[in-house]
Design a protein around this motif. Structure first.
Motif, PDB file in Angstrom:
ATOM      1  N   ASP A 400      47.405  55.448  22.204  1.00  0.00           N
ATOM      2  CA  ASP A 400      47.802  54.757  23.433  1.00  0.00           C
ATOM      3  C   ASP A 400      48.801  55.558  24.276  1.00  0.00           C
ATOM      4  OD1 ASP A 400      47.000  52.563  24.897  1.00  0.00           O
ATOM      5  OD2 ASP A 400      48.807  51.411  24.466  1.00  0.00           O
ATOM      6  N   HIS A 401      49.347  56.637  23.721  1.00  0.00           N
ATOM      7  CA  HIS A 401      50.264  57.440  24.538  1.00  0.00           C
ATOM      8  C   HIS A 401      49.531  57.957  25.777  1.00  0.00           C
ATOM      9  CE1 HIS A 401      53.479  60.091  25.738  1.00  0.00           C
ATOM     10  NE2 HIS A 401      52.684  61.140  25.679  1.00  0.00           N
ATOM     11  N   GLU A 402      48.252  58.285  25.599  1.00  0.00           N
ATOM     12  CA  GLU A 402      47.501  58.871  26.712  1.00  0.00           C
ATOM     13  C   GLU A 402      47.413  57.861  27.870  1.00  0.00           C
ATOM     14  OE1 GLU A 402      45.879  57.057  24.579  1.00  0.00           O
ATOM     15  OE2 GLU A 402      44.293  56.184  25.800  1.00  0.00           O
ATOM     16  N   ARG A 403      47.178  56.581  27.564  1.00  0.00           N
ATOM     17  CA  ARG A 403      47.071  55.571  28.633  1.00  0.00           C
ATOM     18  C   ARG A 403      48.434  55.383  29.299  1.00  0.00           C
ATOM     19  NH1 ARG A 403      48.116  50.165  29.278  1.00  0.00           N
ATOM     20  NH2 ARG A 403      48.787  49.858  27.128  1.00  0.00           N
ATOM     21  N   LEU A 404      49.451  55.250  28.476  1.00  0.00           N
ATOM     22  CA  LEU A 404      50.785  54.989  29.016  1.00  0.00           C
ATOM     23  C   LEU A 404      51.281  56.168  29.856  1.00  0.00           C
ATOM     24  CD1 LEU A 404      52.220  53.368  25.765  1.00  0.00           C
ATOM     25  CD2 LEU A 404      51.343  52.202  27.793  1.00  0.00           C
ATOM     26  N   ALA A 405      50.895  57.382  29.448  1.00  0.00           N
ATOM     27  CA  ALA A 405      51.360  58.580  30.155  1.00  0.00           C
ATOM     28  C   ALA A 405      50.854  58.644  31.596  1.00  0.00           C
ATOM     29  CB  ALA A 405      50.923  59.830  29.386  1.00  0.00           C
ATOM     30  N   THR A 406      49.781  57.924  31.883  1.00  0.00           N
ATOM     31  CA  THR A 406      49.256  57.959  33.260  1.00  0.00           C
ATOM     32  C   THR A 406      49.978  56.952  34.178  1.00  0.00           C
ATOM     33  OG1 THR A 406      47.555  56.264  32.876  1.00  0.00           O
ATOM     34  CG2 THR A 406      46.920  58.551  32.423  1.00  0.00           C
ATOM     35  N   LEU A 407      50.715  56.013  33.589  1.00  0.00           N
ATOM     36  CA  LEU A 407      51.259  54.918  34.406  1.00  0.00           C
ATOM     37  C   LEU A 407      52.222  55.367  35.508  1.00  0.00           C
ATOM     38  CD1 LEU A 407      51.783  51.970  31.871  1.00  0.00           C
ATOM     39  CD2 LEU A 407      50.015  52.219  33.619  1.00  0.00           C
ATOM     40  N   PRO A 408      53.138  56.309  35.255  1.00  0.00           N
ATOM     41  CA  PRO A 408      54.017  56.694  36.366  1.00  0.00           C
ATOM     42  C   PRO A 408      53.220  57.134  37.598  1.00  0.00           C
ATOM     43  CG  PRO A 408      54.863  57.597  34.304  1.00  0.00           C
ATOM     44  CD  PRO A 408      53.516  57.004  33.996  1.00  0.00           C
ATOM     45  N   VAL A 409      52.169  57.930  37.383  1.00  0.00           N
ATOM     46  CA  VAL A 409      51.418  58.430  38.538  1.00  0.00           C
ATOM     47  C   VAL A 409      50.489  57.351  39.110  1.00  0.00           C
ATOM     48  CG1 VAL A 409      49.685  60.091  39.282  1.00  0.00           C
ATOM     49  CG2 VAL A 409      51.518  60.820  37.815  1.00  0.00           C
ATOM     50  N   THR A 410      49.810  56.606  38.237  1.00  0.00           N
ATOM     51  CA  THR A 410      48.864  55.621  38.789  1.00  0.00           C
ATOM     52  C   THR A 410      49.605  54.483  39.501  1.00  0.00           C
ATOM     53  OG1 THR A 410      48.694  54.636  36.589  1.00  0.00           O
ATOM     54  CG2 THR A 410      46.914  56.077  37.247  1.00  0.00           C
ATOM     55  N   SER A 411      50.773  54.092  38.967  1.00  0.00           N
ATOM     56  CA  SER A 411      51.517  53.030  39.663  1.00  0.00           C
ATOM     57  C   SER A 411      52.081  53.565  40.983  1.00  0.00           C
ATOM     58  CB  SER A 411      52.620  52.462  38.772  1.00  0.00           C
ATOM     59  OG  SER A 411      53.540  53.475  38.440  1.00  0.00           O
ATOM     60  N   ALA A 412      52.482  54.833  41.004  1.00  0.00           N
ATOM     61  CA  ALA A 412      52.969  55.430  42.265  1.00  0.00           C
ATOM     62  C   ALA A 412      51.841  55.455  43.292  1.00  0.00           C
ATOM     63  CB  ALA A 412      53.499  56.842  42.011  1.00  0.00           C
ATOM     64  N   MET A 413      50.636  55.794  42.837  1.00  0.00           N
ATOM     65  CA  MET A 413      49.469  55.813  43.753  1.00  0.00           C
ATOM     66  C   MET A 413      49.175  54.412  44.274  1.00  0.00           C
ATOM     67  SD  MET A 413      47.167  58.623  43.905  1.00  0.00           S
ATOM     68  CE  MET A 413      45.530  58.162  43.370  1.00  0.00           C
ATOM     69  N   ARG A 414      49.295  53.431  43.365  1.00  0.00           N
ATOM     70  CA  ARG A 414      48.917  52.061  43.732  1.00  0.00           C
ATOM     71  C   ARG A 414      49.906  51.425  44.705  1.00  0.00           C
ATOM     72  NH1 ARG A 414      47.662  47.356  39.179  1.00  0.00           N
ATOM     73  NH2 ARG A 414      47.525  45.592  40.604  1.00  0.00           N
ATOM     74  N   TYR A 415      51.211  51.665  44.469  1.00  0.00           N
ATOM     75  CA  TYR A 415      52.202  50.930  45.276  1.00  0.00           C
ATOM     76  C   TYR A 415      52.962  51.795  46.281  1.00  0.00           C
ATOM     77  CZ  TYR A 415      51.402  47.489  41.611  1.00  0.00           C
ATOM     78  OH  TYR A 415      50.824  46.597  40.745  1.00  0.00           O
ATOM     79  N   PHE A 416      52.932  53.093  46.106  1.00  0.00           N
ATOM     80  CA  PHE A 416      53.725  53.963  46.981  1.00  0.00           C
ATOM     81  C   PHE A 416      52.833  55.033  47.603  1.00  0.00           C
ATOM     82  CE2 PHE A 416      56.559  51.972  43.982  1.00  0.00           C
ATOM     83  CZ  PHE A 416      57.584  51.518  44.795  1.00  0.00           C
ATOM     84  N   ARG A 417      51.626  54.606  47.996  1.00  0.00           N
ATOM     85  CA  ARG A 417      50.637  55.548  48.512  1.00  0.00           C
ATOM     86  C   ARG A 417      51.126  56.237  49.796  1.00  0.00           C
ATOM     87  NH1 ARG A 417      45.135  57.131  47.572  1.00  0.00           N
ATOM     88  NH2 ARG A 417      45.108  58.981  48.860  1.00  0.00           N
ATOM     89  N   ALA A 418      51.839  55.481  50.644  1.00  0.00           N
ATOM     90  CA  ALA A 418      52.303  56.069  51.910  1.00  0.00           C
ATOM     91  C   ALA A 418      53.260  57.229  51.620  1.00  0.00           C
ATOM     92  CB  ALA A 418      52.994  55.011  52.759  1.00  0.00           C
ATOM     93  N   GLU A 419      54.144  57.024  50.631  1.00  0.00           N
ATOM     94  CA  GLU A 419      55.112  58.079  50.284  1.00  0.00           C
ATOM     95  C   GLU A 419      54.396  59.289  49.660  1.00  0.00           C
ATOM     96  OE1 GLU A 419      58.484  56.527  48.287  1.00  0.00           O
ATOM     97  OE2 GLU A 419      59.376  58.492  47.967  1.00  0.00           O
ATOM     98  N   LEU A 420      53.385  58.989  48.859  1.00  0.00           N
ATOM     99  CA  LEU A 420      52.591  60.076  48.272  1.00  0.00           C
ATOM    100  C   LEU A 420      51.877  60.858  49.379  1.00  0.00           C
ATOM    101  CD1 LEU A 420      51.808  60.793  45.160  1.00  0.00           C
ATOM    102  CD2 LEU A 420      49.580  59.960  45.872  1.00  0.00           C
ATOM    103  N   ASP A 421      51.301  60.117  50.340  1.00  0.00           N
ATOM    104  CA  ASP A 421      50.590  60.775  51.444  1.00  0.00           C
ATOM    105  C   ASP A 421      51.525  61.595  52.322  1.00  0.00           C
ATOM    106  OD1 ASP A 421      48.124  59.986  50.642  1.00  0.00           O
ATOM    107  OD2 ASP A 421      47.952  58.280  52.013  1.00  0.00           O
ATOM    108  N   ASP A 422      52.778  61.131  52.470  1.00  0.00           N
ATOM    109  CA  ASP A 422      53.741  61.942  53.218  1.00  0.00           C
ATOM    110  C   ASP A 422      53.853  63.329  52.588  1.00  0.00           C
ATOM    111  OD1 ASP A 422      54.517  60.293  55.306  1.00  0.00           O
ATOM    112  OD2 ASP A 422      55.972  59.214  54.066  1.00  0.00           O
TER     113      ASP A 422
END
Ligand code: FMN
Ligand code: SF4
Length: 449
Positions: A400-422
């Motif tokens: 399960d480390h592999e799934r959890l390891a993606t959360l920082p990036v996937t949650s950033a993509m999901r909720y902070f997409r505008a900042e990522l796109d900047d």
């Protein structure tokens, strides 16, 4: 020791004492406060099966992160064939920034020891271990003193409370990296071996320590059990939320304060962060809240408009976060989510043991992609690549480390997409954190360009 936070008087206390004892290893005062009452009740008036049934009926779920139902695990170990069984208290505390489990071991050693004894009684074990970090020297000292005193008083050792049942408790310091908190790695360390996560099934409840049926429970999980036996499964089930009953220890950190608190599961994030940030109302704040990172280094970033989210296993999972280590970090608008996601993803990639290739290679690639986005050298397809890599990684691992390891990036993509796109499309960092990216002129950076 990390400071204990004041919580509302109506919040129940199960794990930590209202007022910490001057000497938590003093058995007489612990007994006066109720220690070992539940063990006496269990060995004198309950069958092992009745203890497991009480735990199952309470709805208690593992506090080590995954929230697995504790009673079901105990029943599986009790039913597994074999005369020799073990219980292991997982007090490792993999998240290096979080001290909740260590604090519990220091302030309430008898609650953990009694919970461990109840688990051993329920599954028919005569040997139990408390595993914790070798550098947690004060917790080790207190546990060793408490185990010796409990043995001397007949709560542990041969013929526990004249029941004819023997129980030896061993305090086992272990040393290693993040992954040592994972149960199959921890069991190898107790055996004195170097380990990597094992394929399951068989689960440790069927084949664990030294190849025998073993219950591995987090120390908070175990410390909840004496309360359940004393007050009843229904009373416990009435605390917290329906699917996630009881209380849990969290560690909060933010610009306005930090500390540890015992909180009912199901409490809104908004009410949790108030414990360190009472003035947080939104508009008047000099630096408004931007995100809460929930779950530790492999946690998810949630935006301010999700502060009404309930802090429990299912609700957090649905929003791409998790309870994890119990860490909640508050970030105000001076923080850059891309920069934070980059640091966390690198940490998670560094911790992957490499046994499963999609986790080893995939988390490293993910780290490289977010790195180049943060430093202003992204490729046009990077957002797509993040999505593809994450979906390839999740579900491919052994632990399960592999799934959890993606959360920082996937949650950033999901909720902070505008900042990522900047960062991605305009090579700007609105918070002025990422270098050598230019700072957006209109962003009112707190750090300057
Ligand atoms: C990478 C990783 C690290 C973990 N670290 C810990 C830890 O530090 N403490 C812990 O209790 N559980 C940790 N776990 C969960 C354990 O593997 C196991 O599920 C837990 O100890 C079982 O106890 P519980 O049912 O009471 O939660 C970790 C899991 C993973 C995948
Ligand atoms: S998922 Fe990652 S950390 Fe877990 S066993 Fe596989 S490579 Fe190791």
């Amino acid at each position: 020791m990390t400071a204990l936070l004041k919580t509302p008087a109506v919040w129940p206390r199960i794990l930590l004492p209202e007022t910490p004892a001057a000497d938590p290893t003093d058995l007489d005062s612990a007994v006066r406060a109720g220690a070992f009452e539940a063990l006496k009740t269990a060995v004198r008036a309950m069958t092992p099966g009745q203890v497991a049934t009480a735990v199952a009926g309470s709805g208690l779920r593992g506090r080590g992160g995954a929230g697995f139902p504790t009673g079901a695990k105990w029943r599986a170990a009790a039913a597994a064939p074999g005369a020799v069984k073990y219980v292991v208290a997982n007090g490792y505390g993999a998240d290096p920034a979080v001290q909740t489990d260590r604090t519990l071991l220091e302030l309430a050693p008898y609650a953990v020891i009694e919970g461990l004894a109840l688990a051993a009684y329920a599954i028919g074990a005569s040997e139990a271990y408390i595993a914790l970090r070798a550098e947690a020297t004060e917790a080790i000292r207190r546990l060793e003193a408490a185990v010796a005193a409990a043995e001397e008083a007949g709560f542990l050792g041969p013929d526990v409370l004249d029941s004819g049942w023997d129980l030896t408790v061993i305090v086992r310091p272990v040393q290693g990296a993040y992954l040592l908190g994972e149960e199959t790695v921890l069991l190898k360390a107790i055996e004195g071996k170097r380990g990597q996560p094992e394929q399951r099934p068989p689960h440790p409840a069927e084949r664990g320590l030294f190849g025998r049926p073993t219950v591995v429970d987090n120390v908070q999980t175990l410390a909840s059990v004496p309360w359940i036996v004393r007050h009843g499964a229904a009373a416990y089930a009435a605390i917290g939320s329906k699917a996630s009953p009881g209380t849990i220890l969290i560690q909060l950190r933010g610009p306005s304060g930090a500390g540890i608190a015992e909180v009912p599961l199901g409490t809104r994030l908004r009410d949790l962060i108030r414990l360190v940030d009472g003035r947080r109302g939104g508009k008047a704040d000099p630096a408004p809240l931007k995100a809460v990172l929930v779950g530790g280094p492999s946690g998810g970033f949630l935006p301010a408009d999700l502060l009404d989210t309930a802090y429990d296993f299912e609700t957090l999972r649905a929003v791409d976060a998790h309870i994890g280590s119990g860490s909640i970090v508050i970030a105000d608008d001076r923080a850059c989510i891309v920069d934070l996601a980059r640091l966390l993803t690198r940490f998670c990639a560094d911790q992957a043991c490499g046994k499963t290739i999609p986790c080893r290679i995939g988390t490293r690639r993910l780290s490289e992609v977010i790195d180049r986005i943060a430093i202003g050298t992204p490729k046009p397809t990077d957002a797509l690549l993040i999505a593809d890599l994450s979906s390839d990684i999740v579900g491919s691992g052994l632990c399960d480390h592999e799934r959890l390891a993606t959360l920082p990036v996937t949650s950033a993509m999901r909720y902070f997409r505008a900042e990522l796109d900047d960062h991605l499309l305009r090579s700007t960092c609105p918070a002025g954190v990422c270098q050598p990216i230019a700072v957006a002129a209109a962003a009112g950076s707190h750090r300057g360009a």
